[in-house]
Structure formats: C-alpha cells, structure tokens
Scaffold this motif. Structure first.
Motif, PDB file in Angstrom:
ATOM      1  N   ARG A  17      32.498  -8.220 -29.609  1.00  0.00           N
ATOM      2  CA  ARG A  17      32.899  -8.642 -28.268  1.00  0.00           C
ATOM      3  C   ARG A  17      33.944  -9.759 -28.403  1.00  0.00           C
ATOM      4  O   ARG A  17      33.746 -10.717 -29.147  1.00  0.00           O
ATOM      5  CB  ARG A  17      31.680  -9.129 -27.499  1.00  0.00           C
ATOM      6  CG  ARG A  17      31.924  -9.610 -26.107  1.00  0.00           C
ATOM      7  CD  ARG A  17      32.388  -8.605 -25.125  1.00  0.00           C
ATOM      8  NE  ARG A  17      31.487  -7.482 -24.915  1.00  0.00           N
ATOM      9  CZ  ARG A  17      31.844  -6.418 -24.194  1.00  0.00           C
ATOM     10  NH1 ARG A  17      33.038  -6.356 -23.642  1.00  0.00           N
ATOM     11  NH2 ARG A  17      31.018  -5.432 -24.033  1.00  0.00           N
ATOM     12  N   CYS A  32      37.423 -12.201 -31.461  1.00  0.00           N
ATOM     13  CA  CYS A  32      36.168 -12.957 -31.430  1.00  0.00           C
ATOM     14  C   CYS A  32      36.473 -14.348 -31.991  1.00  0.00           C
ATOM     15  O   CYS A  32      37.556 -14.587 -32.539  1.00  0.00           O
ATOM     16  CB  CYS A  32      35.087 -12.248 -32.263  1.00  0.00           C
ATOM     17  SG  CYS A  32      35.427 -12.253 -34.036  1.00  0.00           S
ATOM     18  N   GLU A  76      40.046  -3.866 -23.877  1.00  0.00           N
ATOM     19  CA  GLU A  76      38.724  -3.428 -23.430  1.00  0.00           C
ATOM     20  C   GLU A  76      37.606  -4.413 -23.788  1.00  0.00           C
ATOM     21  O   GLU A  76      36.459  -4.021 -23.992  1.00  0.00           O
ATOM     22  CB  GLU A  76      38.419  -2.033 -23.969  1.00  0.00           C
ATOM     23  CG  GLU A  76      39.418  -0.999 -23.480  1.00  0.00           C
ATOM     24  CD  GLU A  76      39.185   0.390 -24.024  1.00  0.00           C
ATOM     25  OE1 GLU A  76      38.452   0.552 -25.021  1.00  0.00           O
ATOM     26  OE2 GLU A  76      39.748   1.328 -23.433  1.00  0.00           O
ATOM     27  N   GLY A  77      37.963  -5.695 -23.878  1.00  0.00           N
ATOM     28  CA  GLY A  77      36.970  -6.737 -24.099  1.00  0.00           C
ATOM     29  C   GLY A  77      36.460  -6.865 -25.519  1.00  0.00           C
ATOM     30  O   GLY A  77      35.518  -7.608 -25.773  1.00  0.00           O
ATOM     31  N   LEU A  89      42.508  -9.174 -22.414  1.00  0.00           N
ATOM     32  CA  LEU A  89      41.126  -8.701 -22.559  1.00  0.00           C
ATOM     33  C   LEU A  89      40.940  -7.323 -21.921  1.00  0.00           C
ATOM     34  O   LEU A  89      40.234  -6.468 -22.471  1.00  0.00           O
ATOM     35  CB  LEU A  89      40.158  -9.712 -21.955  1.00  0.00           C
ATOM     36  CG  LEU A  89      39.988 -11.010 -22.754  1.00  0.00           C
ATOM     37  CD1 LEU A  89      39.307 -12.072 -21.913  1.00  0.00           C
ATOM     38  CD2 LEU A  89      39.230 -10.760 -24.040  1.00  0.00           C
ATOM     39  N   THR A  90      41.613  -7.080 -20.803  1.00  0.00           N
ATOM     40  CA  THR A  90      41.532  -5.765 -20.158  1.00  0.00           C
ATOM     41  C   THR A  90      42.188  -4.707 -21.037  1.00  0.00           C
ATOM     42  O   THR A  90      41.610  -3.640 -21.282  1.00  0.00           O
ATOM     43  CB  THR A  90      42.197  -5.801 -18.768  1.00  0.00           C
ATOM     44  OG1 THR A  90      41.478  -6.727 -17.952  1.00  0.00           O
ATOM     45  CG2 THR A  90      42.193  -4.433 -18.118  1.00  0.00           C
ATOM     46  N   GLU A  92      43.124 -12.477 -18.959  1.00  0.00           N
ATOM     47  CA  GLU A  92      42.560 -11.287 -18.310  1.00  0.00           C
ATOM     48  C   GLU A  92      43.337 -10.027 -18.679  1.00  0.00           C
ATOM     49  O   GLU A  92      42.739  -8.984 -18.950  1.00  0.00           O
ATOM     50  CB  GLU A  92      42.547 -11.472 -16.795  1.00  0.00           C
ATOM     51  CG  GLU A  92      41.524 -12.475 -16.320  1.00  0.00           C
ATOM     52  CD  GLU A  92      41.653 -12.812 -14.846  1.00  0.00           C
ATOM     53  OE1 GLU A  92      42.568 -12.290 -14.158  1.00  0.00           O
ATOM     54  OE2 GLU A  92      40.844 -13.631 -14.363  1.00  0.00           O
ATOM     55  N   THR A  98      35.981 -13.014 -27.419  1.00  0.00           N
ATOM     56  CA  THR A  98      35.672 -14.246 -26.694  1.00  0.00           C
ATOM     57  C   THR A  98      36.918 -15.068 -26.403  1.00  0.00           C
ATOM     58  O   THR A  98      36.864 -16.002 -25.616  1.00  0.00           O
ATOM     59  CB  THR A  98      34.688 -15.113 -27.499  1.00  0.00           C
ATOM     60  OG1 THR A  98      35.247 -15.362 -28.797  1.00  0.00           O
ATOM     61  CG2 THR A  98      33.339 -14.425 -27.642  1.00  0.00           C
ATOM     62  N   SER A 110      43.202  -9.936 -28.175  1.00  0.00           N
ATOM     63  CA  SER A 110      41.806 -10.331 -27.967  1.00  0.00           C
ATOM     64  C   SER A 110      41.088 -10.400 -29.310  1.00  0.00           C
ATOM     65  O   SER A 110      41.171  -9.465 -30.107  1.00  0.00           O
ATOM     66  CB  SER A 110      41.100  -9.320 -27.061  1.00  0.00           C
ATOM     67  OG  SER A 110      41.768  -9.226 -25.822  1.00  0.00           O
TER      68      SER A 110
END
Length: 108
Positions: A29, A57, A20-21, A16-17, A13, A31, A55
């Motif tokens: 995006r 994909c 920004e995902g 990813l935060t 979390e 994953t 983060s």
C-alpha cells in the motif's frame, strides 16, 4: 487551505489514483508520493506535475530519496530516476525537459 497545500494535495491524489494506491516498486500500500526529479531543480509551475511523481510506501520512499541526498552520485538498485519513470510509463523527463538529460546531477 493555502494554494500550495491545495496544489500538493492534488498532486498526491493524482499520483495515488494513477498508481491505484500501491507502491510502484514493492506493490505494498502506498503511503507517500515521491518527486522523481528533485523539486529544488524545477521551476515552481512544474514542481507538482503528475508525471514527476510516483506512489511509494514509506520504506521505498526512504530508499528513493538516497539519489537526491547523494546528489545523484549513488542510489538504491531499481530506484534511479530512469527506473522510476519507467515504472509510471512516463516520457515527461525527455519530452518536457531535454536539457535536464545532461545537466541534472550529470547522470544521463
């Protein structure tokens, strides 16, 4: 939920935060979260530190894992740990683990 699962979820979390995902490599995006330095070489208390996660994909994560699978002898262009640290603007590797600069897979 077990403590390890909670720590891992928090790590995911936080990364990813911060990112920004989105995948920090291709901007799709995100994953998954990739450990830049392989967890096997970190003490338990540092395995899930945000500044060692990025983060990605699924496709970029698969390519980033090549470095770990090849024990640092080969990697995909732009996915060397130094490149990944640059993408998240981290100085964690050099400030927290100076001894790894010369010992981790003998790459730096």
């Amino acid at each position: 939920m077990k403590k390890k699962q909670i720590v891992r979820q928090k790590f995911n979390e936080e990364c990813l935060t911060r990112d920004e995902g989105f995948c920090k490599v291709c901007k799709e995006r995100a994953t998954e979260v990739h450990h830049i330095l392989d967890r096997r070489f970190l003490p338990d208390e540092l395995k899930y530190v945000k500044d060692n996660g990025i983060s990605l994909c699924n496709d970029c994560h698969r390519l980033a894992e090549k470095f770990h699978q090849a024990e640092g002898k080969s990697w995909s262009h732009g996915l060397h740990p130094d490149d990944l640290y640059f993408l998240i603007r981290s100085t964690w590797r050099t400030s927290k683990w100076p001894e790894l600069r010369t010992s981790y897979y003998e790459i730096v």
